[in-house]
Scaffold this motif. Structure first.
Motif, PDB file in Angstrom:
ATOM      1  N   ASN A  82       4.462 -10.864  -3.270  1.00 54.66           N
ATOM      2  CA  ASN A  82       5.513 -11.637  -2.612  1.00 54.66           C
ATOM      3  C   ASN A  82       5.058 -12.075  -1.225  1.00 54.66           C
ATOM      4  O   ASN A  82       4.193 -11.455  -0.593  1.00 54.66           O
ATOM      5  CB  ASN A  82       6.827 -10.857  -2.545  1.00 54.66           C
ATOM      6  CG  ASN A  82       6.743  -9.648  -1.639  1.00 54.66           C
ATOM      7  OD1 ASN A  82       6.649  -9.782  -0.425  1.00 54.66           O
ATOM      8  ND2 ASN A  82       6.789  -8.458  -2.229  1.00 54.66           N
ATOM      9  N   THR A  83       5.620 -13.144  -0.748  1.00 49.61           N
ATOM     10  CA  THR A  83       5.205 -13.754   0.504  1.00 49.61           C
ATOM     11  C   THR A  83       5.440 -12.824   1.689  1.00 49.61           C
ATOM     12  O   THR A  83       4.636 -12.810   2.634  1.00 49.61           O
ATOM     13  CB  THR A  83       5.943 -15.091   0.709  1.00 49.61           C
ATOM     14  OG1 THR A  83       5.595 -15.983  -0.359  1.00 49.61           O
ATOM     15  CG2 THR A  83       5.573 -15.727   2.035  1.00 49.61           C
ATOM     16  N   LYS A  84       6.498 -12.041   1.666  1.00 47.80           N
ATOM     17  CA  LYS A  84       6.773 -11.145   2.794  1.00 47.80           C
ATOM     18  C   LYS A  84       5.632 -10.155   3.002  1.00 47.80           C
ATOM     19  O   LYS A  84       5.215  -9.892   4.141  1.00 47.80           O
ATOM     20  CB  LYS A  84       8.086 -10.405   2.570  1.00 47.80           C
ATOM     21  CG  LYS A  84       9.330 -11.274   2.712  1.00 47.80           C
ATOM     22  CD  LYS A  84      10.596 -10.454   2.531  1.00 47.80           C
ATOM     23  CE  LYS A  84      11.831 -11.336   2.685  1.00 47.80           C
ATOM     24  NZ  LYS A  84      13.093 -10.557   2.488  1.00 47.80           N
ATOM     25  N   SER A  85       5.104  -9.606   1.916  1.00 51.04           N
ATOM     26  CA  SER A  85       3.984  -8.680   2.041  1.00 51.04           C
ATOM     27  C   SER A  85       2.739  -9.398   2.545  1.00 51.04           C
ATOM     28  O   SER A  85       1.999  -8.873   3.386  1.00 51.04           O
ATOM     29  CB  SER A  85       3.688  -8.011   0.694  1.00 51.04           C
ATOM     30  OG  SER A  85       4.738  -7.161   0.313  1.00 51.04           O
ATOM     31  N   ALA A  86       2.498 -10.602   2.026  1.00 51.85           N
ATOM     32  CA  ALA A  86       1.341 -11.372   2.471  1.00 51.85           C
ATOM     33  C   ALA A  86       1.435 -11.678   3.965  1.00 51.85           C
ATOM     34  O   ALA A  86       0.442 -11.581   4.704  1.00 51.85           O
ATOM     35  CB  ALA A  86       1.239 -12.664   1.667  1.00 51.85           C
ATOM     36  N   VAL A  87       2.626 -12.058   4.421  1.00 50.47           N
ATOM     37  CA  VAL A  87       2.844 -12.342   5.846  1.00 50.47           C
ATOM     38  C   VAL A  87       2.582 -11.095   6.681  1.00 50.47           C
ATOM     39  O   VAL A  87       2.001 -11.169   7.776  1.00 50.47           O
ATOM     40  CB  VAL A  87       4.273 -12.879   6.066  1.00 50.47           C
ATOM     41  CG1 VAL A  87       4.655 -12.821   7.540  1.00 50.47           C
ATOM     42  CG2 VAL A  87       4.377 -14.312   5.545  1.00 50.47           C
ATOM     43  N   ALA A  88       2.987  -9.936   6.183  1.00 51.20           N
ATOM     44  CA  ALA A  88       2.748  -8.694   6.920  1.00 51.20           C
ATOM     45  C   ALA A  88       1.255  -8.450   7.104  1.00 51.20           C
ATOM     46  O   ALA A  88       0.814  -8.009   8.173  1.00 51.20           O
ATOM     47  CB  ALA A  88       3.392  -7.524   6.188  1.00 51.20           C
ATOM     48  N   HIS A  89       0.461  -8.768   6.084  1.00 49.36           N
ATOM     49  CA  HIS A  89      -0.994  -8.599   6.204  1.00 49.36           C
ATOM     50  C   HIS A  89      -1.581  -9.597   7.203  1.00 49.36           C
ATOM     51  O   HIS A  89      -2.476  -9.251   7.986  1.00 49.36           O
ATOM     52  CB  HIS A  89      -1.654  -8.744   4.841  1.00 49.36           C
ATOM     53  CG  HIS A  89      -1.445  -7.571   3.943  1.00 49.36           C
ATOM     54  ND1 HIS A  89      -2.007  -6.335   4.188  1.00 49.36           N
ATOM     55  CD2 HIS A  89      -0.716  -7.436   2.806  1.00 49.36           C
ATOM     56  CE1 HIS A  89      -1.638  -5.489   3.242  1.00 49.36           C
ATOM     57  NE2 HIS A  89      -0.853  -6.130   2.396  1.00 49.36           N
ATOM     58  N   ALA A  90      -1.083 -10.825   7.182  1.00 51.29           N
ATOM     59  CA  ALA A  90      -1.573 -11.828   8.132  1.00 51.29           C
ATOM     60  C   ALA A  90      -1.227 -11.433   9.563  1.00 51.29           C
ATOM     61  O   ALA A  90      -2.075 -11.515  10.471  1.00 51.29           O
ATOM     62  CB  ALA A  90      -0.986 -13.191   7.795  1.00 51.29           C
ATOM     63  N   ALA A  91       0.004 -11.013   9.786  1.00 49.75           N
ATOM     64  CA  ALA A  91       0.423 -10.625  11.129  1.00 49.75           C
ATOM     65  C   ALA A  91      -0.339  -9.392  11.602  1.00 49.75           C
ATOM     66  O   ALA A  91      -0.733  -9.302  12.777  1.00 49.75           O
ATOM     67  CB  ALA A  91       1.926 -10.355  11.146  1.00 49.75           C
ATOM     68  N   HIS A  92      -0.559  -8.447  10.709  1.00 54.03           N
ATOM     69  CA  HIS A  92      -1.322  -7.250  11.061  1.00 54.03           C
ATOM     70  C   HIS A  92      -2.752  -7.623  11.436  1.00 54.03           C
ATOM     71  O   HIS A  92      -3.303  -7.087  12.415  1.00 54.03           O
ATOM     72  CB  HIS A  92      -1.321  -6.274   9.888  1.00 54.03           C
ATOM     73  CG  HIS A  92      -2.173  -5.063  10.097  1.00 54.03           C
ATOM     74  ND1 HIS A  92      -3.464  -4.978   9.631  1.00 54.03           N
ATOM     75  CD2 HIS A  92      -1.929  -3.888  10.745  1.00 54.03           C
ATOM     76  CE1 HIS A  92      -3.973  -3.806   9.970  1.00 54.03           C
ATOM     77  NE2 HIS A  92      -3.063  -3.127  10.636  1.00 54.03           N
ATOM     78  N   ALA A  93      -3.372  -8.527  10.680  1.00 55.88           N
ATOM     79  CA  ALA A  93      -4.740  -8.956  10.985  1.00 55.88           C
ATOM     80  C   ALA A  93      -4.836  -9.521  12.393  1.00 55.88           C
ATOM     81  O   ALA A  93      -5.771  -9.220  13.142  1.00 55.88           O
ATOM     82  CB  ALA A  93      -5.202  -9.988   9.957  1.00 55.88           C
ATOM     83  N   ALA A  94      -3.863 -10.344  12.754  1.00 55.57           N
ATOM     84  CA  ALA A  94      -3.859 -10.920  14.102  1.00 55.57           C
ATOM     85  C   ALA A  94      -3.649  -9.844  15.156  1.00 55.57           C
ATOM     86  O   ALA A  94      -4.295  -9.857  16.209  1.00 55.57           O
ATOM     87  CB  ALA A  94      -2.779 -11.992  14.198  1.00 55.57           C
ATOM     88  N   ARG A  95      -2.775  -8.905  14.868  1.00 55.35           N
ATOM     89  CA  ARG A  95      -2.418  -7.885  15.855  1.00 55.35           C
ATOM     90  C   ARG A  95      -3.579  -6.950  16.165  1.00 55.35           C
ATOM     91  O   ARG A  95      -3.762  -6.527  17.320  1.00 55.35           O
ATOM     92  CB  ARG A  95      -1.220  -7.085  15.329  1.00 55.35           C
ATOM     93  CG  ARG A  95      -0.626  -6.121  16.319  1.00 55.35           C
ATOM     94  CD  ARG A  95       0.739  -5.647  15.873  1.00 55.35           C
ATOM     95  NE  ARG A  95       0.731  -4.934  14.609  1.00 55.35           N
ATOM     96  CZ  ARG A  95       1.228  -5.399  13.466  1.00 55.35           C
ATOM     97  NH1 ARG A  95       1.784  -6.599  13.419  1.00 55.35           N
ATOM     98  NH2 ARG A  95       1.181  -4.681  12.364  1.00 55.35           N
ATOM     99  N   VAL A  96      -4.397  -6.627  15.150  1.00 48.40           N
ATOM    100  CA  VAL A  96      -5.454  -5.639  15.372  1.00 48.40           C
ATOM    101  C   VAL A  96      -6.786  -6.276  15.751  1.00 48.40           C
ATOM    102  O   VAL A  96      -7.756  -5.570  16.034  1.00 48.40           O
ATOM    103  CB  VAL A  96      -5.647  -4.737  14.135  1.00 48.40           C
ATOM    104  CG1 VAL A  96      -4.346  -4.006  13.808  1.00 48.40           C
ATOM    105  CG2 VAL A  96      -6.154  -5.526  12.928  1.00 48.40           C
ATOM    106  N   GLY A  97      -6.863  -7.618  15.739  1.00 53.27           N
ATOM    107  CA  GLY A  97      -8.075  -8.266  16.206  1.00 53.27           C
ATOM    108  C   GLY A  97      -9.046  -8.702  15.136  1.00 53.27           C
ATOM    109  O   GLY A  97     -10.256  -8.801  15.399  1.00 53.27           O
TER     110      GLY A  97
END
Length: 311
Positions: A82-97
């Motif tokens: 689902n898109t919500k999980s995918a978005v969480a991975h994208a946001a996490h990637a940005a947050r951790v560098g």
């Protein structure tokens, strides 16, 4: 936006497995350091090669964080049901560098709908607007992104900077002709090991995301270097690149098959990587004949390459 990481040779890391069939992140980091130390320009984690459907979101995020903390340039796969999980991975990637995103289409639910895929990609790009991203185009995911959708996305999301094409030579040619050519801001990434020569030499690719490069990194780096020279018109490099790709073809073909992770982990196991012997599902294992075939193919290639590269 940070500089695009989509150049050179980039292995799609597999997730090593402990005896209890949980991820071995220490081994994951060791492999990433080994590959980048040999000249790979970064890594992808967690795409199909990383077994993203078999890991929890928390496990995937831990793998990303461990790689980033180790100083590895990591491109994060966004695969999710689902898109919500995918978005969480994208946001996490940005947050951790992390260095970039590999955008995997929406799967299972409305996967064939262009409108649904547009909304899915927009949500991912908007969740990490400062991370460069490529769309991962693959028949495995049941949706083909065409030029109209790609450029509609780029109108509002300049962090969409490229296209990873897994579909083979015809699809690489389409992507080059209709999406990436003529714009230095856009990069075509070869996404399947069987089409490295075609992607670089005939389509002007700027990089390759590789499966077999986990197992034969020096040889794949050699192939890509030859293809880059051939891309500029070097006749000798063109001939040598074709010879090397042909010799690699049996091993490379597994990248386009269902058992790609099983085969490539087995090759690493043959080279002493005990952490690649097991899989997360106990039933996921090559048959005895497949193992014998793989071992013979690896031995045959290495014997050939030793003589060929010495010439």
């Amino acid at each position: 936006m940070t500089k695009s990481p989509f150049t050179g040779s980039i292995p799609a890391l597999m997730t090593p497995c402990r005896p209890d069939r949980t991820p071995d992140f220490d081994a994951l980091v060791r492999k990433a350091k080994e590959l980048t130390g040999l000249g790979m320009s970064g890594v992808v984690y967690c795409g199909s090669m990383g077994d993203w459907p078999l890991l929890t979101d928390a496990q995937r995020m831990e793998g990303v964080e461990r790689l980033v903390r180790a100083g590895i340039k990591v491109i994060v796969g966004t695969g999710a049901v689902n898109t919500k999980s995918a978005v969480a991975h994208a946001a996490h990637a940005a947050r951790v560098g992390a260095a970039g995103l590999m955008l995997i289409p929406r799967v299972l639910s409305r996967g064939s709908s262009t409108a649904a895929q547009k909304a899915h990609f927009e949500a991912l790009l908007g969740a990490a607007p400062n991370l460069p991203a490529v769309i991962y185009n693959s028949p495995v995911y049941g949706f083909a992104t065409r030029a109209e959708l790609f450029f509609a996305l780029r109108e509002n999301h300049p962090n969409l900077v490229g296209f990873k094409e897994f579909g083979g030579e015809d699809d690489l040619s389409y992507a080059a002709e209709h999406i990436t050519s003529g714009n230095p801001e856009l990069t075509l990434m070869v996404g399947v090991d069987t089409a490295v020569y075609h992607g670089f030499v005939e389509c002007g690719a700027g990089g390759a995301i590789t499966g077999i490069g986990n197992c034969l990194p020096r040889e794949v780096l050699h192939l890509v270097a030859l293809c880059q020279k051939a891309q500029q018109g070097d006749a000798v490099a063109r001939r040598k690149a074709k010879e090397l790709e042909e010799a690699l073809m049996v091993l490379s073909t597994w990248d386009a098959g269902t058992d790609l992770v099983l085969y490539f982990k087995y090759l690493l196991f043959l080279d002493g990587g005990a952490e690649y012997e097991l899989h997360f599902n106990p039933e996921d294992e090559l048959s005895p004949t497949q193992k014998a075939f793989a071992a013979a193919a690896l031995k045959r290639f290495r014997t050939w390459y030793a003589g060929w590269s010495a010439q």
